[in-house]
Design a protein around this motif. Sequence first.
Motif, PDB file in Angstrom:
ATOM      1  N   ARG A 197      -2.474 -10.868 -25.614  1.00  0.00           N
ATOM      2  CA  ARG A 197      -3.695 -11.311 -26.280  1.00  0.00           C
ATOM      3  C   ARG A 197      -4.113 -12.690 -25.790  1.00  0.00           C
ATOM      4  O   ARG A 197      -4.446 -13.589 -26.555  1.00  0.00           O
ATOM      5  CB  ARG A 197      -3.514 -11.301 -27.800  1.00  0.00           C
ATOM      6  CG  ARG A 197      -3.246  -9.922 -28.321  1.00  0.00           C
ATOM      7  CD  ARG A 197      -3.276  -9.754 -29.791  1.00  0.00           C
ATOM      8  NE  ARG A 197      -3.029 -10.950 -30.574  1.00  0.00           N
ATOM      9  CZ  ARG A 197      -3.153 -11.019 -31.877  1.00  0.00           C
ATOM     10  NH1 ARG A 197      -3.538  -9.967 -32.548  1.00  0.00           N
ATOM     11  NH2 ARG A 197      -2.894 -12.121 -32.531  1.00  0.00           N
ATOM     12  N   PHE A 212      -7.485 -14.083 -26.835  1.00  0.00           N
ATOM     13  CA  PHE A 212      -7.493 -14.554 -28.218  1.00  0.00           C
ATOM     14  C   PHE A 212      -6.925 -15.969 -28.317  1.00  0.00           C
ATOM     15  O   PHE A 212      -7.490 -16.831 -28.986  1.00  0.00           O
ATOM     16  CB  PHE A 212      -6.682 -13.597 -29.103  1.00  0.00           C
ATOM     17  CG  PHE A 212      -6.455 -14.116 -30.496  1.00  0.00           C
ATOM     18  CD1 PHE A 212      -7.482 -14.104 -31.417  1.00  0.00           C
ATOM     19  CD2 PHE A 212      -5.224 -14.616 -30.865  1.00  0.00           C
ATOM     20  CE1 PHE A 212      -7.279 -14.594 -32.696  1.00  0.00           C
ATOM     21  CE2 PHE A 212      -5.009 -15.102 -32.139  1.00  0.00           C
ATOM     22  CZ  PHE A 212      -6.042 -15.092 -33.064  1.00  0.00           C
ATOM     23  N   TRP A 213      -5.803 -16.211 -27.639  1.00  0.00           N
ATOM     24  CA  TRP A 213      -5.196 -17.533 -27.684  1.00  0.00           C
ATOM     25  C   TRP A 213      -6.077 -18.557 -26.981  1.00  0.00           C
ATOM     26  O   TRP A 213      -6.153 -19.716 -27.412  1.00  0.00           O
ATOM     27  CB  TRP A 213      -3.795 -17.506 -27.090  1.00  0.00           C
ATOM     28  CG  TRP A 213      -2.838 -16.819 -28.000  1.00  0.00           C
ATOM     29  CD1 TRP A 213      -2.289 -15.576 -27.841  1.00  0.00           C
ATOM     30  CD2 TRP A 213      -2.365 -17.301 -29.254  1.00  0.00           C
ATOM     31  NE1 TRP A 213      -1.497 -15.272 -28.916  1.00  0.00           N
ATOM     32  CE2 TRP A 213      -1.523 -16.313 -29.800  1.00  0.00           C
ATOM     33  CE3 TRP A 213      -2.562 -18.474 -29.973  1.00  0.00           C
ATOM     34  CZ2 TRP A 213      -0.881 -16.474 -31.017  1.00  0.00           C
ATOM     35  CZ3 TRP A 213      -1.922 -18.624 -31.187  1.00  0.00           C
ATOM     36  CH2 TRP A 213      -1.097 -17.636 -31.695  1.00  0.00           C
TER      37      TRP A 213
END
Length: 124
Positions: A72, A75-76
Amino acid sequence: MDRNVEKNGKVFWILKALLIAYAVTGALLLVLAMLLYKLELDEKAVSAGIIAIYITSTLVGGIVIGKMAKMRRFFWGLCLGIIYFLLLLLITLGVYRTLDSSGVNMLTTFVLCAGGGMIGGMIS
């Protein structure tokens, strides 16, 4: 206990990536200040340079956090860009005690920071 270590690891990811992003910001602002001094740049050029610095810094921070996260990553990177913007906002409030810029400018800066971090996370 493993969850606690995992949560602390994620906090350290964010802090490390933010520190690197702000180090890049500081170095690039120093370069921009020297260019302003030597070349006597106009306001439009300085504004464009500041925007480029926001994007570059969050891009580098997104790459760093994406390398650490491995899953992800976008997202980070997005989270990093948002936190970068929020810290930038807090610093501005601390120094000037007001937000003089318009809502459109703040929204644009938010999108640039969040987008730069997200793209950095994607390409990491």
